[in-house]
Design a protein around this motif. Structure first.
Motif, PDB file in Angstrom:
ATOM      1  N   ILE A 142       0.832  -1.209   0.000  1.00 39.41           N
ATOM      2  CA  ILE A 142       0.000   0.000   0.000  1.00 39.41           C
ATOM      3  C   ILE A 142       0.862   1.252   0.000  1.00 39.41           C
ATOM      4  O   ILE A 142       0.601   2.201  -0.762  1.00 39.41           O
ATOM      5  CB  ILE A 142      -0.942  -0.019   1.227  1.00 39.41           C
ATOM      6  CG1 ILE A 142      -1.985  -1.139   1.069  1.00 39.41           C
ATOM      7  CG2 ILE A 142      -1.628   1.332   1.406  1.00 39.41           C
ATOM      8  CD1 ILE A 142      -2.880  -1.328   2.275  1.00 39.41           C
TER       9      ILE A 142
ATOM     10  N   VAL B 237      -2.927  -0.483  -4.073  1.00 45.03           N
ATOM     11  CA  VAL B 237      -3.651  -0.614  -2.814  1.00 45.03           C
ATOM     12  C   VAL B 237      -4.547  -1.853  -2.841  1.00 45.03           C
ATOM     13  O   VAL B 237      -4.658  -2.579  -1.850  1.00 45.03           O
ATOM     14  CB  VAL B 237      -4.478   0.650  -2.513  1.00 45.03           C
ATOM     15  CG1 VAL B 237      -5.357   0.446  -1.284  1.00 45.03           C
ATOM     16  CG2 VAL B 237      -3.558   1.841  -2.298  1.00 45.03           C
TER      17      VAL B 237
ATOM     18  N   SER C 163      -2.698   7.034   2.413  1.00 41.05           N
ATOM     19  CA  SER C 163      -3.278   5.710   2.169  1.00 41.05           C
ATOM     20  C   SER C 163      -4.685   5.616   2.742  1.00 41.05           C
ATOM     21  O   SER C 163      -5.614   5.165   2.062  1.00 41.05           O
ATOM     22  CB  SER C 163      -2.395   4.628   2.802  1.00 41.05           C
ATOM     23  OG  SER C 163      -1.103   4.633   2.262  1.00 41.05           O
TER      24      SER C 163
END
Length: 509
Positions: A411, A427, A495
């Motif tokens: 990620i 991701v 993220s």
């Protein structure tokens, strides 16, 4: 203690007992295993300890933790003569003639005298095992001597020749799961017809399916039951059964630790007796699986935690809690999210403002003690920030972070990509590395945070603000270097922000 293989000994008729299976109900699929008794019989046949007391008066400078078995400064030959008179199982303690302040335990077995350095640190020991008395140490040693000299080849093949598919643990677990499923189906037949029958009176076939799916979501307490297109093939990685998430098939390793079993115990892997007086084998701390140490190394990652072994919710492995409570979500997450959404989505600074520490600790202890019976309503905790703080604390205390270390690297790597489509691809690959329990819980949490952002005009919490709050709670850098971890903070926040803003593109199952 260990001994070399001695002279051949006639084997009793039960030496090569095959793995029999007996039926409890007459149906083959419900057959349960028969425990093997060969090693148990050998333990019963082992010589019993026989203390050879000193008859020459109490030796000089006798340690207080030894009894009449202590003979003081005598030679190896003298000890040999004394034990010869006592026969197999006889033992004594003498002062070592090779080192000062050292002692030797001499034991007679199979017409031979075996000598061991004897230690005391509050308990007596010659190896890893500790005993309260010398007699217990000798009794355990004699059992091992006898079994290892009579059945060394049998012991060596215990785990290799055992079939896990026919193991006692799996047999009883399958039977228990069938019983639970049968009870659940019976309850569904009793509880659901009235609700659906009333709804069916005014619904078209399409809307009836919608009601059924909505009902399933309510039962699960989640909003991510996936509807599979008609032309889509069965997903081998699916964890849903009849529209519900089957948490029992989530992979989880056992947590084995050496255990002192009281009474007679048999191995749940090979069905053989676990011999000895202490530290006879290993026991899983989460499900109670009992096995020889060697057998425990062959057990697959299919631990089915039992609630009686899993005492706490906070600070406990996520998969363990979910499987033990047979729920697709941790009860803390489900109850807190529902409470927040019922009365707190428009609270300014939601998740950013901390709750009262004493109340947070009170709720934490209540969840650990009462589980789903814990009360967190307005009547008891008026400040919604206390509930949000409890939820954040739960994720912060997970031994393995919600976004695991395996997923973390992929990620974060995606955050270094320029194009949004590349970020999403990386991701997704990271999320695919999450264990099912982590994936479903993260998806549920992110969907909740999306609903929080929908009220941002009131609560002032955008996806960016929520990411700042949740990134350090959900993600932890696997790097031990604090400087590297500090450098990753920005990527971690980005993220979590991406998870919220692109949730529909990222969570596809």
């Amino acid at each position: 203690m260990s001994v070399n293989k001695e002279r051949p000994v006639p084997r009793p008729r039960y030496y090569n007992m095959v793995y029999h299976r007996t039926s409890m109900s007459g149906e083959g699929e419900n057959q349960l295993p028969t425990w093997k008794t060969y090693l148990y019989q050998l333990q019963n046949e082992a010589p019993k300890p026989k203390k050879m007391a000193c008859t020459k008066g109490e030796p000089v400078n006798k340690p207080t933790y030894y009894g009449s078995e202590y003979h003081g400064q005598i030679s190896r030959e003298e000890a040999e003569d004394i034990l010869f008179q006592g026969g197999d199982g006889s033992y004594l303690v003498r002062k070592s003639d090779r080192a000062p302040n050292a002692f030797t335990l001499a034991i007679r077995f199979d017409s031979q005298t075996k000598n061991y350095k004897l230690y005391y640190d509050g308990l007596h020991y010659v190896g890893e095992k500790r005993f309260e008395t010398v007699e217990q140490l000798v009794a355990d040693g004699l059992i091992h001597f006898y079994i290892e000299s009579r059945a060394s080849d049998y012991i060596a093949s215990l785990s290799d020749e055992s079939n896990y598919a026919q193991s006692p643990y799996l047999a009883y677990s399958v039977k228990r799961k069938r019983l639970q499923k049968s009870r659940k189906n019976a309850n569904n037949r009793v509880n659901q017809p009235d609700v659906l029958a009333n709804a069916n009176l005014s619904l078209t076939p399409t809307s009836r399916n919608s009601v059924k799916e909505t009902k399933t979501k309510q039962i699960l307490g989640v909003k991510h039951v996936r509807k599979k297109p008609d032309d889509e093939e069965d997903d081998v990685d699916s964890f849903e059964v009849d529209g519900e998430i089957d948490v029992s098939i989530f992979e989880k390793p056992h947590v084995f630790k050496t255990h002192n079993f009281i009474g007679l115990h048999w191995c749940d892997f090979c069905a053989n007796f676990m011999w000895g007086l202490i530290a006879q084998g290993s026991k899983c701390q989460d499900c109670g699986f009992e096995a020889h140490k060697k057998c425990s190394e062959k057990v697959p990652n299919d631990c089915m935690p039992d609630i009686k072994f899993v005492k706490n919710i906070f600070g406990q492995d996520l998969t363990t809690v979910i499987k033990a409570r047979k729920s697709p979500l941790p009860i803390v997450v489900e109850k807190c999210v529902k409470e927040i959404e019922s009365r707190g989505l428009d609270a300014e600074g939601l998740y950013r403002v901390a709750g009262l520490h004493d109340e947070v600790e009170e709720i934490r202890m209540a969840f650990d003690k009462d589980g789903e019976c814990t009360i967190i309503s307005t009547a008891k905790y008026e400040d919604i920030n206390t509930i949000t703080s409890v939820l954040k604390l739960y994720f912060r205390l997970l031994p393995i972070p919600l976004i695991t270390f395996d997923a973390y690297r992929r990620i974060i790597e995606g955050m270094n990509r320029e194009e949004l489509k590349d970020k999403i691809l990386y991701v997704r690959e990271g999320l695919a590395k999450l264990p099912p329990a982590h994936y479903q819980t993260l998806k549920y949490l992110i969907n909740h945070l999306v609903r929080v952002t929908e009220q941002k005009s009131k609560n002032m919490m955008t996806s960016e603000n929520l990411a700042i709050v949740f990134a350090p709670t959900l993600m932890r850098s696997p790097d031990s270097d604090p400087m590297l971890s500090l450098m990753s903070v920005g990527a971690e926040q980005k993220s979590v922000e991406l998870l919220i803003s692109q949730n529909k593109e990222l969570f596809l199952k």
